[in-house]
Design a protein around this motif. Structure first.
Motif: not given
Ligand code: 5GP
Length: 191
Positions: A43, A46, A55, A105
């Protein structure tokens, strides 16, 4: 009590917007002896996220190479991106009698459960009080577009069903109540 041989692994999962990140952050602040694993993801960062802190941000190519080299304890495709947990980081912590939290997850959580010794891992699922509350929280967060929110809500319904595979379920209705429950569970397991 016998001497502790290895650390304990806590796996925390929840649908997006349940408040899992804030809970985990607060637990680690309360007990700095527990470390939080930093995942690797494809990803894009952000705003405000830092590589190596939030991360390890990598390309798809790098992620695939790591996966092929068996560098991940678990990995999954979540909301359009790949995420994985470093096997060596977790193994090193457990070996050094340190306790570690994975915020991952449900697909990853179930892989961890399969791979680790049951006495060494606890799977905790955080639930929102209702889907209505979850929708409100996702909207309030202001991080995602309406279409992303709708997608995440749809996924949340499937994710909530997976809570039955977890060892513990905590409902995040009132933040401090949920935090206490999570903290007590963790402290109890670590004794
Ligand atoms: P976000 O992109 O919002 O930070 O995370 C999206 C989802 O990916 C969250 O449910 C989060 O828990 C999950 N996730 C983060 N890191 C990992 C990981 O290393 N493995 C797996 N399986 N899921 C992860």
């Amino acid at each position: 009590m016998g001497e502790k041989k290895r650390g304990h692994l806590f796996v925390i999962s929840a649908p997006s917007g349940t408040g899992k990140t804030s809970l985990v952050k607060a637990v680690v602040e309360k007990d700095p002896t527990i470390s939080l694993a930093i995942s690797t993801t494809t990803r894009k960062p952000r705003k405000g996220e830092i590589d190596g802190k939030d991360y390890f941000f990598v390309s798809r190519n790098t992620f695939e190479k790591k996966e092929q080299n068996n560098e991940f304890l678990e990995w999954a495709f979540v909301y359009g991106n790949f995420y994985g947990t470093s096997l060596s980081t977790v193994e090193e912590c457990l070996e050094n009698k340190k306790n570690i939290i994975l915020e991952i997850d449900w697909q990853g959580a179930l892989q961890v459960k399969k791979k680790c010794h049951p006495s060494e891992v606890s799977l905790v699922f955080i639930k929102p009080p209702s889907l209505k509350t979850l929708k409100a929280r996702l909207e309030m967060r202001g991080q995602d577009s309406q279409s992303t929110i709708q997608k995440r809500l749809g996924l949340a319904k499937t994710e909530l069903l997976k809570s039955s595979y977890f060892d513990y379920v905590i409902i995040n209705d009132k933040f401090y109540r949920a935090l206490n429950e999570l903290y007590e569970l963790i402290e109890h397991k670590m004794q």
